[in-house]
Design a protein around this motif. Structure first.
Motif, short mmCIF file in Angstrom:
data_model
loop_
_atom_site.label_atom_id
_atom_site.label_comp_id
_atom_site.label_asym_id
_atom_site.label_seq_id
_atom_site.Cartn_x
_atom_site.Cartn_y
_atom_site.Cartn_z
N ALA A 2 0.84 -1.29 -0.06
CA ALA A 2 0.00 -0.13 0.12
C ALA A 2 0.74 1.35 0.15
O ALA A 2 0.55 2.06 -0.66
N LEU A 3 1.89 1.19 0.83
CA LEU A 3 2.98 2.26 0.68
C LEU A 3 3.71 2.68 -0.54
O LEU A 3 3.78 3.52 -1.15
N VAL A 4 4.09 1.28 -1.15
CA VAL A 4 4.76 1.44 -2.57
C VAL A 4 3.65 2.04 -3.58
O VAL A 4 4.12 2.95 -4.37
N ASN A 5 2.40 1.71 -3.40
CA ASN A 5 1.68 2.07 -4.46
C ASN A 5 0.93 3.54 -4.13
O ASN A 5 0.10 3.86 -4.95
N GLY A 6 1.26 3.97 -3.18
CA GLY A 6 0.84 5.12 -2.73
C GLY A 6 -0.54 5.49 -2.42
O GLY A 6 -1.35 6.47 -2.69
N PHE A 62 -6.72 5.03 6.57
CA PHE A 62 -5.31 4.52 7.04
C PHE A 62 -4.55 5.77 7.10
O PHE A 62 -3.16 5.75 7.27
N GLN A 63 -5.06 7.04 6.98
CA GLN A 63 -4.23 8.19 7.20
C GLN A 63 -3.55 8.21 8.57
O GLN A 63 -2.45 8.72 8.61
N ALA A 64 -4.22 8.09 9.67
CA ALA A 64 -3.45 8.06 10.88
C ALA A 64 -2.35 6.96 10.88
O ALA A 64 -1.04 7.14 11.60
N TRP A 65 -2.44 5.86 10.53
CA TRP A 65 -1.38 4.64 10.44
C TRP A 65 -0.23 5.29 9.52
O TRP A 65 0.88 5.13 9.88
N ARG A 66 -0.64 5.85 8.41
CA ARG A 66 0.56 6.50 7.54
C ARG A 66 1.42 7.49 8.42
O ARG A 66 2.56 7.71 8.25
N ASP A 67 0.41 8.41 9.10
CA ASP A 67 1.19 9.53 9.71
C ASP A 67 2.07 8.96 11.03
O ASP A 67 3.12 9.59 11.04
N SER A 68 1.63 8.17 11.69
CA SER A 68 2.29 7.50 12.67
C SER A 68 3.72 6.72 12.07
O SER A 68 4.91 6.89 12.64
N LEU A 69 3.56 6.20 10.92
CA LEU A 69 4.74 5.44 10.34
C LEU A 69 5.90 6.73 9.91
O LEU A 69 7.22 6.53 10.01
#
Length: 331
Positions: free
Chosen positions: A32-36, A42-49
């Motif tokens: 999911a991260l690779v494909n943007g 999943f915004q809070a998950w991405r922000d935490s990462l």
């Protein structure tokens, strides 16, 4: 377009997974991260990462293309066990996967080292995978488990394989005996199940359309990964959680065993081993220690032993003191 061809035996061997496949959740989350992928849930998950990101973590991106997802990243409850399991993954599937990645673009030095079996590269792969797990998967583990369990229960209320297959996903078409859906690369493939059946695996980090996995080995049951229904945003548990604070007292695997019995119990020793990703002998040893400590109790029905938590075990997981009567009353 992928067309999955069912025989009569295959329809009788369809089942919906009751628990998440954390290894695939990790692989799909990187994808999911690779494909943007920009799903707001999943915004809070991405922000935490993003806040805890290290350049070394990006080495995992070297193992992916837009359509190629590695199946050899192995998640265990204990990140140390994840590191070892991933570093020692079987070479053939790892090499085959990276060969397909190399067909799409030039492999990085790290990916070439992993494909060649270089011990330093494989050890680094294990370390980076375990490090990513602690930030991207472990803080969300309970929510992931709950989402998949709810999805399993939803399908249990549906009678008959036809209804189950029709209700999977809007992109899936079911016309006996063929299940079909479009592929990301636009190609057309046919897959005959030949009596193996099909495991339907709900995934929290699943892509927007289903993905087929573990289908090349004729001795394995193919797995259809499809996006589970997620009611709200994915958020990390506030820390420290009781499960994490128990780790210092019980050890990582034993604390995970207690939590697993509480969430999934009563469960047999074999089921406990499967959920923890350890051997049955090791699960039996941990279960015995937990029972001897009064945190779980064993129930025997014939030759099967199941484990469930005691009030003391539940209280420790909840991070509170048990009532006096829960541990035998006042002296």
């Amino acid at each position: 377009m992928l067309r999955i061809l069912f025989g009569t035996d295959d329809l009788e061997r369809i089942r919906v997974a009751e628990h998440p496949d954390m290894s695939m959740e990790l692989s799909l989350s990187v994808h999911a991260l690779v494909n943007g992928q920009r799903d707001p849930r999943f915004q809070a998950w991405r922000d935490s990462l993003r806040a805890s990101w290290t350049p070394r973590t990006a080495l995992l991106f070297d193992l992916y293309t837009a359509s190629a997802i590695p199946e050899f990243l192995t998640v265990r409850r204990d990140p140390g066990a994840t590191e070892c399991a991933t570093a020692e993954a079987p070479e053939a599937p790892l090499r085959d996967h990276l060969r397909s990645v190399g067909g799409a673009r030039q492999l990085s030095a790290f990916a070439r080292g992993v494909a060649a079996g270089d011990r330093r590269a494989r050890k680094l792969l294990g370390h980076v995978t375990a490090e990513y797990q602690t930030r991207a998967i472990d803080p969300y583990r309970r929510q992931i488990e709950t989402i998949v369990t709810v999805e399993h229960r939803r399908h249990r209320r549906i009678t008959g394989p036809d209804q189950v297959l029709r209700s999977l996903h809007p992109a899936v078409s079911w016309r006996r005996p063929v299940l079909s859906f479009p592929l990301a690369d636009g190609c057309r493939h046919d897959l005959r199940l030949d009596g193996r059946g099909l495991l339907l695996q709900p995934c929290v980090f699943g892509p927007r359309r289903p993905v087929i996995a573990r289908f090349e080995n004729p001795a394995q049951q193919p797995v259809l990964l499809y996006p589970a229904r997620i009611g709200g945003p994915l958020r990390a548990e506030p820390g420290p959680t009781p499960g994490r604070t128990l780790t210092a007292l019980l050890g990582q695997t034993r604390a995970a065993a207690l939590e697993t019995v509480a969430v999934h119990g009563p469960c047999s020793t074999k089921e406990l081993a499967t959920l923890l990703g350890i051997s049955t002998a090791s699960a039996s040893e941990h279960a015995t220690v937990l029972a001897d400590s009064g945190l779980t109790v064993k129930d025997r029905t014939g030759r099967t032993v199941t484990h469930r938590t005691t009030p003391l075990g539940q209280a420790l997981l909840a991070g509170r003191l048990p009532a006096p009567e829960a541990v035998g009353g006042p002296a």
